[in-house]
Motif scaffolding. Structure first.
Motif, PDB file in Angstrom:
ATOM      1  N   ASP A 151      -5.357 -25.135  22.775  1.00 32.19           N
ATOM      2  CA  ASP A 151      -6.559 -24.891  23.573  1.00 32.19           C
ATOM      3  C   ASP A 151      -6.905 -23.404  23.670  1.00 32.19           C
ATOM      4  O   ASP A 151      -7.836 -23.029  24.367  1.00 32.19           O
ATOM      5  N   CYS A 152      -6.115 -22.548  23.017  1.00 32.44           N
ATOM      6  CA  CYS A 152      -6.331 -21.099  23.080  1.00 32.44           C
ATOM      7  C   CYS A 152      -6.714 -20.565  21.710  1.00 32.44           C
ATOM      8  O   CYS A 152      -6.164 -20.975  20.687  1.00 32.44           O
ATOM      9  N   ARG A 182      -9.315 -16.615  24.578  1.00 32.60           N
ATOM     10  CA  ARG A 182     -10.043 -17.611  25.376  1.00 32.60           C
ATOM     11  C   ARG A 182      -9.228 -18.889  25.352  1.00 32.60           C
ATOM     12  O   ARG A 182      -8.968 -19.452  24.295  1.00 32.60           O
ATOM     13  N   CYS A 183      -8.827 -19.332  26.539  1.00 32.31           N
ATOM     14  CA  CYS A 183      -8.074 -20.575  26.693  1.00 32.31           C
ATOM     15  C   CYS A 183      -8.888 -21.502  27.583  1.00 32.31           C
ATOM     16  O   CYS A 183      -9.269 -21.128  28.685  1.00 32.31           O
ATOM     17  N   GLU A 184      -9.128 -22.715  27.096  1.00 36.89           N
ATOM     18  CA  GLU A 184      -9.965 -23.658  27.824  1.00 36.89           C
ATOM     19  C   GLU A 184      -9.147 -24.848  28.300  1.00 36.89           C
ATOM     20  O   GLU A 184      -8.294 -25.355  27.583  1.00 36.89           O
ATOM     21  N   TYR A 214      -1.703 -23.221  29.456  1.00 38.32           N
ATOM     22  CA  TYR A 214      -2.647 -23.894  28.584  1.00 38.32           C
ATOM     23  C   TYR A 214      -1.890 -24.408  27.367  1.00 38.32           C
ATOM     24  O   TYR A 214      -0.908 -23.785  26.921  1.00 38.32           O
ATOM     25  N   TYR A 267     -12.071 -22.064  31.934  1.00 34.40           N
ATOM     26  CA  TYR A 267     -11.395 -21.289  30.898  1.00 34.40           C
ATOM     27  C   TYR A 267     -11.005 -19.909  31.416  1.00 34.40           C
ATOM     28  O   TYR A 267     -11.550 -19.422  32.403  1.00 34.40           O
ATOM     29  N   GLU A 296     -10.534 -15.984  29.985  1.00 38.07           N
ATOM     30  CA  GLU A 296     -10.918 -15.154  28.848  1.00 38.07           C
ATOM     31  C   GLU A 296     -10.546 -13.702  29.091  1.00 38.07           C
ATOM     32  O   GLU A 296     -10.522 -13.234  30.226  1.00 38.07           O
TER      33      GLU A 296
END
Length: 177
Positions: free
Chosen positions: A175-176, A54-56, A171, A63, A65
């Motif tokens: 952030d991941c 999951r990277c936001e 990303y 994000y 996912e």
């Protein structure tokens, strides 16, 4: 049939106060149930809904996912979008990037994945998700000082009919998960 002006104003006021379904349902964080085992090279069969990656994007909350499904794995990009009929309401827009039969992750960093679909003939390569850790170094303008930072570059390739052939995402590594 004629509706009195006061009745129509009352209906309009009551529907605007109720919001007509604009409430956001409570969401559970799927990362709380995820256990990452870094020494494994192949992802073992987990429970449906387990999150592998999951990277936001901190700026807008969108994000990407990769989750476990009943038949394998699925990658999706999720963002918040405005309702075209009522600009006061937003909804969660989920765009599926691809569905995969196998995923393999790095033994060094579990955020580095290769997911692919095995076709009926045993071939691969038509639908692939690949992540790469990239370290970038920049020189500060007007100085000899350099700054380094890490990113996770994600390439989602989907050559199924009606799909966008390739989508790329970047990303920050922090952030991941």
């Amino acid at each position: 049939m004629h509706i009195p002006c006061r009745l129509s104003a009352l209906i309009l006021l009551s529907t605007s106060l109720l919001g007509l379904g604009c409430e956001v349902a409570p969401r559970q964080d799927p990362l709380l149930a995820t256990e990452v085992v870094p020494e494994l090279a192949e992802v073992k069969q987990g429970a449906v809904g387990d999150t592998l990656l999951r990277c936001e994007q901190p700026q807008d909350g969108s994000y990407l996912e990769v989750v476990q499904t009943a038949t394998g794995y699925e990658a999706a990009h999720v963002s918040e979008d405005y309702d075209p009929w009522d600009c006061r309401c937003t909804y969660e827009k989920r765009v599926v990037l691809g569905q995969y039969t196998q995923c393999r992750k790095s033994t060094v960093d579990p955020r580095i994945l290769n997911c692919y679909r095995v076709e009926p003939g045993g071939t691969t390569g038509k639908v692939v998700l690949s992540t790469t850790r990239v370290v970038k170094t920049q020189m500060v303008i007007g100085s000899s000082q350099t700054v380094s930072y890490s990113e996770l570059s994600i390439a989602a390739i989907n050559q199924d009919p009606g799909q966008t052939p390739r989508k790329d995402f970047n990303y920050g590594l922090s952030d991941c998960q």
